[in-house]
Design a protein around this motif. Structure first.
Motif, PDB file in Angstrom:
ATOM      1  N   UNK A 228      36.080  36.998  30.522  1.00 52.90           N
ATOM      2  CA  UNK A 228      35.181  37.044  31.676  1.00 52.90           C
ATOM      3  C   UNK A 228      34.143  35.926  31.567  1.00 52.90           C
ATOM      4  N   UNK A 229      33.321  35.830  32.582  1.00 50.80           N
ATOM      5  CA  UNK A 229      32.369  34.723  32.628  1.00 50.80           C
ATOM      6  C   UNK A 229      31.407  34.772  31.440  1.00 50.80           C
ATOM      7  N   UNK A 230      31.103  35.966  30.962  1.00 52.99           N
ATOM      8  CA  UNK A 230      30.165  36.037  29.831  1.00 52.99           C
ATOM      9  C   UNK A 230      30.807  35.587  28.530  1.00 52.99           C
ATOM     10  N   UNK A 231      32.109  35.780  28.379  1.00 56.53           N
ATOM     11  CA  UNK A 231      32.669  35.244  27.140  1.00 56.53           C
ATOM     12  C   UNK A 231      33.534  34.006  27.363  1.00 56.53           C
ATOM     13  N   UNK A 232      32.992  33.156  28.176  1.00 58.43           N
ATOM     14  CA  UNK A 232      33.540  31.805  28.239  1.00 58.43           C
ATOM     15  C   UNK A 232      34.616  31.591  29.277  1.00 58.43           C
ATOM     16  N   UNK A 233      34.972  32.632  30.032  1.00 56.10           N
ATOM     17  CA  UNK A 233      36.008  32.463  31.034  1.00 56.10           C
ATOM     18  C   UNK A 233      35.424  32.422  32.434  1.00 56.10           C
ATOM     19  N   UNK A 234      36.144  33.074  33.338  1.00 54.81           N
ATOM     20  CA  UNK A 234      35.663  33.102  34.723  1.00 54.81           C
ATOM     21  C   UNK A 234      35.694  34.525  35.257  1.00 54.81           C
ATOM     22  N   UNK A 235      34.858  34.791  36.235  1.00 56.81           N
ATOM     23  CA  UNK A 235      34.898  36.051  36.965  1.00 56.81           C
ATOM     24  C   UNK A 235      34.403  37.245  36.174  1.00 56.81           C
ATOM     25  N   UNK A 236      34.304  38.353  36.881  1.00 54.92           N
ATOM     26  CA  UNK A 236      33.848  39.601  36.259  1.00 54.92           C
ATOM     27  C   UNK A 236      34.871  40.688  36.552  1.00 54.92           C
ATOM     28  N   UNK A 237      35.822  40.925  35.637  1.00 51.90           N
ATOM     29  CA  UNK A 237      36.840  41.939  35.900  1.00 51.90           C
ATOM     30  C   UNK A 237      36.266  43.342  36.067  1.00 51.90           C
ATOM     31  N   UNK A 238      35.061  43.552  35.585  1.00 48.86           N
ATOM     32  CA  UNK A 238      34.480  44.901  35.689  1.00 48.86           C
ATOM     33  C   UNK A 238      34.209  45.287  37.139  1.00 48.86           C
ATOM     34  N   UNK A 239      33.960  44.303  37.992  1.00 44.68           N
ATOM     35  CA  UNK A 239      33.606  44.631  39.378  1.00 44.68           C
ATOM     36  C   UNK A 239      34.776  45.334  40.069  1.00 44.68           C
ATOM     37  N   UNK A 240      35.955  44.755  39.941  1.00 46.15           N
ATOM     38  CA  UNK A 240      37.111  45.409  40.552  1.00 46.15           C
ATOM     39  C   UNK A 240      37.647  46.502  39.636  1.00 46.15           C
ATOM     40  N   UNK A 241      37.227  46.463  38.394  1.00 42.09           N
ATOM     41  CA  UNK A 241      37.788  47.381  37.404  1.00 42.09           C
ATOM     42  C   UNK A 241      36.865  48.548  37.102  1.00 42.09           C
ATOM     43  N   UNK A 242      36.695  48.814  35.826  1.00 34.65           N
ATOM     44  CA  UNK A 242      35.986  50.012  35.391  1.00 34.65           C
ATOM     45  C   UNK A 242      34.535  49.677  35.064  1.00 34.65           C
ATOM     46  N   UNK A 243      33.653  49.897  36.030  1.00 34.67           N
ATOM     47  CA  UNK A 243      32.251  49.475  35.854  1.00 34.67           C
ATOM     48  C   UNK A 243      31.317  50.670  35.738  1.00 34.67           C
ATOM     49  N   UNK A 244      31.794  51.740  35.128  1.00 33.00           N
ATOM     50  CA  UNK A 244      30.964  52.953  35.092  1.00 33.00           C
ATOM     51  C   UNK A 244      29.642  52.756  34.350  1.00 33.00           C
ATOM     52  N   UNK A 245      29.573  51.790  33.452  1.00 31.05           N
ATOM     53  CA  UNK A 245      28.319  51.589  32.721  1.00 31.05           C
ATOM     54  C   UNK A 245      27.536  50.371  33.235  1.00 31.05           C
ATOM     55  N   UNK A 246      28.035  49.700  34.273  1.00 39.14           N
ATOM     56  CA  UNK A 246      27.407  48.423  34.653  1.00 39.14           C
ATOM     57  C   UNK A 246      26.236  48.598  35.607  1.00 39.14           C
ATOM     58  N   UNK A 247      25.614  47.456  35.898  1.00 39.42           N
ATOM     59  CA  UNK A 247      24.339  47.413  36.615  1.00 39.42           C
ATOM     60  C   UNK A 247      24.405  48.023  38.018  1.00 39.42           C
ATOM     61  N   UNK A 248      23.322  48.738  38.369  1.00 38.02           N
ATOM     62  CA  UNK A 248      23.179  49.193  39.759  1.00 38.02           C
ATOM     63  C   UNK A 248      22.098  48.361  40.467  1.00 38.02           C
ATOM     64  N   UNK A 249      21.673  47.304  39.806  1.00 37.91           N
ATOM     65  CA  UNK A 249      20.686  46.416  40.426  1.00 37.91           C
ATOM     66  C   UNK A 249      21.232  44.993  40.531  1.00 37.91           C
TER      67      UNK A 249
END
Ligand SMILES: Cc1cc2nc3c(=O)[nH]c(=O)nc-3n(C[C@H](O)[C@H](O)[C@H](O)COP(=O)(O)OP(=O)(O)OC[C@H]3O[C@@H](n4cnc5c(N)ncnc54)[C@H](O)[C@@H]3O)c2cc1C
Ligand code: SF4
Lengths: 803, 322
Positions: B137-158
């Protein structure tokens, strides 16, 4: 605070005259809460040897390269750079792996075709673990990525992408079909429907059997013999698979088991690692160690993610009678097509008394890990759904759920109790007695205040209580069981069995039975760790059958040893005019049954007409040079006393054992944040004779811990877009910690099982379904949120509350 | 585990010099509880995994201390969370910091993990943490955020930062923001509201690291608290947490700092919650209003992480009424 106690059930303490296994002596060690575990000292001191502790000179390390896709084919693989890395001494890919190692399609050790993201495409052996890992990174693999199916409902849909052959359906067993379900539903006062899904988006499957200790094997080919130190619960499986992979006779392979760091039902031996490690050791002539990586550990075929969907229906009349029940279950068989659905529905046959029942199960091939055995062989998921359904049915007629359980729980015992197996004897049935014990001990009648009525309210926190019971039949397997009793000249004794102690305390249970049957002090008995060279095959611990099965072999071995002991005593003229069957042991002495028996460990002089001879004094004759062995009557002295017990269930007719457990859970739900805290658990386990009291207690507590995770958060998460696991390790995956444990009271409802040694039976499993579902039901009681899926995570609670 | 060269730093200056010398191929190690995890899982591209590990524990004089200088609490960056949790000094006027330190993970992690390491610790998103960097993903040197379409139960609500939705889930950070702490480094200092970055974790520059945390004494009569909600009761990052400092604790509120953690990419200081409280006194109603205000700007990715909104709101109430 944890407490435990025994309740002797007066109703079910029946006498089974046909059983030879009930020892009616005053029991010294069986059910004694003060028994010290075998190896307890070493464990407390941290001195136990686990298989990963095995180190040797020249040891090399094996690592496996896993595919990062759920379904793919390798188009090319280049190992040049990996081979060139200093320290790498062997690389294996699907191109050069010997056929014998790659057992069969879908069971390949190293595969070109990837059916699951944890499948192995290459293996590296190097002088250091880190070098082997670095080499994995240097292997360049190109894949053609293929469509995949993760979930059973998707796999079984019309038009689904077909993974194997012409259908994704693994195979369908004949359904259980009693009475006329549809007619009964039509006549019922209420019909309740429950569509239960274990596949929910946040979590894929529930509670893994990925035990805390990863699989670890060290293989060493030396002096034409392959030694395998393994952490598996089925060392015989390791032995057989290594022998087959290397085309060796079984006798050239020795499985040497160390202390096992738990198994939870299915720490099997068919992992790729052991065969490849053995292969490298065989070809390199060096010891090879393989320690499973976390991805593999969580993803391995048998790591027991239970993924079942149930479409359930229950008919109930206002007087509390269940009129009919049906369930159509879909199970996720994973990439190897395991049977999840079939065992998911099995327990219902002995859960309730209704004459009308229809159960149907379908298992599907998918690209996920296969469903395995999460203690209580796949029963947990279906049984939790079932218990929620029972709660719903009781609510629909406004009946106290505890009374509903008492009224409807299956209470038949003995031969023919289970209509599907009319010739089988399922032994004792403690229902409804154990449920009444549970109701009394938990204070249910004073705590439960009605449907959706919290037991207490403190601001946003609402407390509730739930009840659930579980019945299932186990133990019909007919694997061979073996035990050997070796008496020492000082009167001490070794009990060696072919069953691995996986942490549940089997070695201790075996030693308890030995001490009891031999009539000697428990401290004189050692039940050592297991090695296939010292014993013969027994089934791997599973299905809660070891106490009953291997335990019976222990009793038979003791009796064989005693017969030899008695013959020796007769030869040595310690007793005259008797035959061995007229002698018995008690409190360290041999006595003549026609006279008085000793009644303490220091009985003093035998009364007139009785003869008491110390067992140790007779054992000393085994090596005494002064003792020459004359023939007395028909007996000849045959040297060391080695008792042999060998047993297979089938030889004693068709038998099962009914496993029963009842639980009440008290929870507190924060309706603002969705947090759930389990505050108190009361558990009654119908355990047969409670042979290893402390071990039994620990099994129950462990099961409850497991189920707190199951009810609340222990789920494997998958990325739906790739099918890859998201939390396959113990920092991301959540199993309960000691801080999550409630206060607990554990009671044992003791019965005498007809075929179990001393009336005992296995008890490891049934606590799971009842503990988990009592938490679901308690949450409903507290805040009115009814689960229709595994895991009552805060999001489920808050969504249920409309927040 | 990725192999590396281990270097013992002898002083703050030495550590700074080594960090500058080895640049992006070096990482600092304090307690190692998080760093070693990164190395073991190889969750970053191979080239981003450090070749050099610079050990701060060998610095003299030690950065492991808790002291009060005038009215300021000074905690060395290498002070272990366990010591902070049970320090009578900290308990005195900075009890919310003690409350937070007590609920970090588990006893062994608190025995090793330091306060500096805690606030600089990497994101916990399970896509980011996947072994062998499977998602890139973009944070570890790649592109995009797979969590958005995927499993984002712990991710940001802001919302995201630079396309990344992974929250800052640490328990210490919100307290530092609520108590208006200053983070001191070998090169200068940052107020807590300027220290955190939603993508890079911190705004530390090249060769820069944390040496000390300074926290002023809250006004007499103020109320402070830290509360946390997590799925399990130990060894679990917060699903949401909340630190508050309300002045005064009883009577009409004149100032309030309400900080939410684990719901945004940085600890989230809610001006709306403060507004809802100022001029009022704490009651069940004002607490509920502040809770609602604190999450008024939340916009969850989907129903999957929506629960964090209600949860955070509930925590604000719990903290205020505690
Ligand atoms: C299983 C587990 C559960 C956890 N649960 C929680 C939890 O509930 N709540 C919570 O808040 N945290 C939790 N954590 C995180 C834990 O608090 C941190 O791992 C710990 O505080 C980090 O401190 P450390 O000294 O070990 O840091 P290290 O692992 O040594 O370093 C962590 C990071 O910080 C950098 N670093 C370290 N010191 C400095 C410094 N002085 N200046 C600049 N950079 C620095 C390192 O380079 C590294 O990138 C958990 C961690 C684990 C492993
Ligand atoms: S939230 Fe951030 S860390 Fe997680 S997948 Fe998206 S970009 Fe990567």
């Amino acid at each position: 605070m944890y407490e435990s106690f025994n309740i002797i059930d007066p109703v079910t303490k029946e006498n089974y005259p046909q059983s030879i296994y009930h020892n009616v002596k005053n029991l010294q060690w069986v059910a004694n809460p003060k028994i010290l575990r075998q190896g307890a000292g070493a464990r407390v001191m941290g001195n136990e040897i686990y298989s990963n502790d095995i180190l040797m000179t020249n040891l090399v390390y094996l690592k496996l390269k896993r595919a990062p896709y759920s379904h793919a084919t390798v188009t090319s693989i280049d190992v040049t750079k990996a081979k060139a890395l200093p320290g790498v001494i062997g690389v294996l890919t699907y191109n050069d792996v010997p056929n014998l190692i790659n057992a069969a399609p879908y069971f390949y050790c190293i595969s070109k075709d990837v059916w699951n993201s944890t499948e192995c495409v290459a293996a590296v052996v190097a002088t250091e673990e880190d070098i082997a890992e670095q080499a994995l990174a240097l292997i360049d693999v190109k894949y053609t990525v293929l469509p995949f199916v993760l979930h059973q409902d998707d796999a079984l849909k019309a038009g689904a992408y077909i993974l194997h052959g012409s259908t994704n359906e693994v195979g369908t067993a004949a359904p259980i079909n009693r009475g006329d379900v549809n007619a009964a539903f039509a006549k019922s006062d209420n019909v309740i429907n429950l569509d239960w899904r274990n596949v929910t988006k946040p979590f894929f499957g529930v509670h893994p059997v990925a035990s805390v200790e990863q699989e670890s094997f060290t293989c060493n080919w030396e002096n034409e013999r392959m030694s395998v130190w393994s952490s598996t619960q089925s060392p015989w499986g390791s032995l057989r698979s290594v022998a087959a992979a290397l085309n060796l006779p079984y006798s050239k392979v020795a499985a040497l088991n160390c202390r096992m760091g738990t198994g939870f039902g299915n720490k099997g031996s068919d992992g790729a690692g052991v065969k490849i490690a053995a292969y490298f050791s065989y070809t390199l002539h060096r010891p090879v160690k393989w320690y499973q990586d976390m991805d593999g550990h969580f993803g391995m075929n048998s790591s027991a993610w239970t993924c079942q969907n149930h479409v359930m229906k229950m008919g109930v009349n206002k007087d509390g009678t269940i009129t009919a029940m049906s369930d159509v279950c879909q199970g996720n068989g994973g990439y190897r097509g395991n049977a999840a659905a079939q065992s998911g529905i099995a327990p219902f046959a002995v859960r309730i008394k209704t004459a009308n029942m229809y159960l149907e199960g379908h298992d599907a091939y998918t690209c996920s890990q296969g469903a395995g055995i999460p203690r209580c062989v796949q029963h947990v998921q279906g049984s939790v759904a079932f218990s929620v359904l029972m709660d719903m049915a009781a609510e629909s007629i406004a009946m106290d759920p505890a009374d509903f359980l008492v009224k409807n729980t299956y209470d038949k015992a003995g031969v023919g109790a289970q209509p599907e197996f009319p010739t089988y004897d399922v032994g004792c049935n403690s229902a409804p007695g154990y449920i009444n014990d549970l109701i009394a001990l938990s204070g249910w009648k004073s705590k439960w205040k009605g449907w959706k009525t919290p037991t207490a309210v403190n601001g946003p926190k609402k407390s509730g209580i739930g009840i659930s019971v579980h019945n299932c039949s186990h133990g019909s397997l007919s694997n061979p069981e073996s035990a050997t009793i070796m008496l020492e000249p000082d009167g001490s004794c070794r009990c060696v069995t072919g069953s691995q102690d996986m942490g549940q305390g089997w070695r201790t249970a075996a030693a308890i039975m030995t001490a009891e049957e031999m009539g000697i002090d428990y401290s004189l008995v050692t039940s050592p760790n297991f090695a296939t060279e010292n014993t013969q095959e027994s089934r791997s611990p599973g299905g809660s059958t070891v106490t009953r099965g291997t335990g019976t072999a222990v009793i038979l071995a003791c009796r064989d040893a005693k017969e030899q002991l008695f013959k020796l005593a007769i030869i040595a003229k310690k007793f005259t005019g008797v035959t061995p069957d007229q002698l018995e042991t008690a409190y360290g002495y041999i006595y003549q049954k026609s006279g008085a028996a000793p009644t303490s460990w220091t009985p003093g002089t035998a009364p007139a007409g009785s003869v008491w001879v110390k067992i140790a004094d007779v054992c000393a004759l085994m090596t005494a040079t002064a003792f020459t062995a004359p023939a007395v009557g028909t007996y000849t002295y045959g040297g060391p006393i080695i008792g042999r017990g060998s047993y297979a269930t089938g030889r004693n007719g068709n038998m099962m054992q009914l496993q029963q457990s009842g639980t009440t859970a008290e929870v507190e739900v924060d309706t603002n944040t969705g947090e759930v805290e389990v505050k108190n658990i009361v558990e009654i386990c119908a355990c047969g004779r409670n042979i290893f009291y402390q071990g039994n207690f620990n099994q129950i507590v462990g099961g409850i811990a497991f189920m707190i995770g199951h009810a609340l958060y222990s789920g494997l998460a998958k990325d739906e877009a790739t099918g890859l696991d998201l939390n396959p390790n113990y920092t991301l995956f959540k199993c309960p910690t000691s801080a999550d444990m409630p206060t607990m009271s554990v009671g044992f409802n003791e019965t005498l099982e007809p075929y179990g040694p001393f009336g005992g039976k296995g008890t490891g499993e049934p606590v799971m379904p009842s503990a988990s579902s009592s938490i679901f039901n308690a949450i409903y009681n507290a805040c009115g949120v009814r689960s229709k899926q595994a895991h009552m995570t805060p999001d489920v609670i808050l969504a249920g509350l409309g927040k | 585990m990725k192999t590396f060269t281990h270097i013992n730093a002898t002083s703050i200056a030495d550590a700074g010099a080594k960090l500058t010398q080895y640049g992006s191929s070096a990482k600092l190690i304090a307690g190692g509880t998080d760093l070693i995890r990164l190395l073991k899982t190889r969750c970053l591209p191979d080239a981003s995994l450090p070749q050099y590990i610079i050990n701060l524990k060998t610095i003299t004089p030690t950065l492991d201390y808790i002291k009060v200088d005038g009215t300021t609490l000074k905690i060395g960056a290498l002070t272990r969370l366990h010591d902070i949790a049970f320090s009578t000094t900290v308990l005195g006027s900075w009890s919310s910091l003690s409350q937070a330190a007590r609920v970090v993970s588990s006893w062994p992690i608190r025995q090793m993990g330091t306060i500096g390491g805690n606030i600089c610790c990497q994101k916990q998103c399970w896509y980011y943490r996947s072994t062998w960097n499977k998602f890139q993903c973009v944070l570890n040197g790649g592109t995009g955020c797979p969590a958005v379409a995927g499993n984002h139960r712990y991710e940001s609500v802001f919302g995201p930062t630079n396309g990344c939705y992974s929250v800052n889930p640490n328990d210490i950070s919100p307290v530092l923001l609520a108590l208006s702490a200053t983070i001191v480094t070998n090169k200068g200092s940052y107020t807590a509201d300027k220290f955190f970055d939603g993508f890079k974790i911190t705004n530390l520059g090249a060769g820069e690291f944390v040496t000390e945390i300074d926290i002023p004494t809250p006004a007499a009569g103020s109320k402070q608290a830290f509360v946390k909600a997590s799925e399990r009761r130990a060894v679990d990052f917060a699903s949401a947490n909340c630190a508050i400092l309300v002045t005064p604790g009883t009577g009409t509120i004149t100032a309030a700092r309400i900080v939410l953690g684990a719901v945004a990419t940085v600890p989230y200081l809610s001006a709306e919650a403060a507004t809802a409280l100022i001029g009022k006194s704490i009651s069940a109603d004002t607490a509920a209003a502040a809770g609602a205000a604190a999450v008024s700007k939340a916009s969850p990715i989907s129903a999957l992480n929506k629960y964090k909104v209600a949860m955070a709101s509930g925590l604000v109430q719990r903290a205020l009424l505690s």
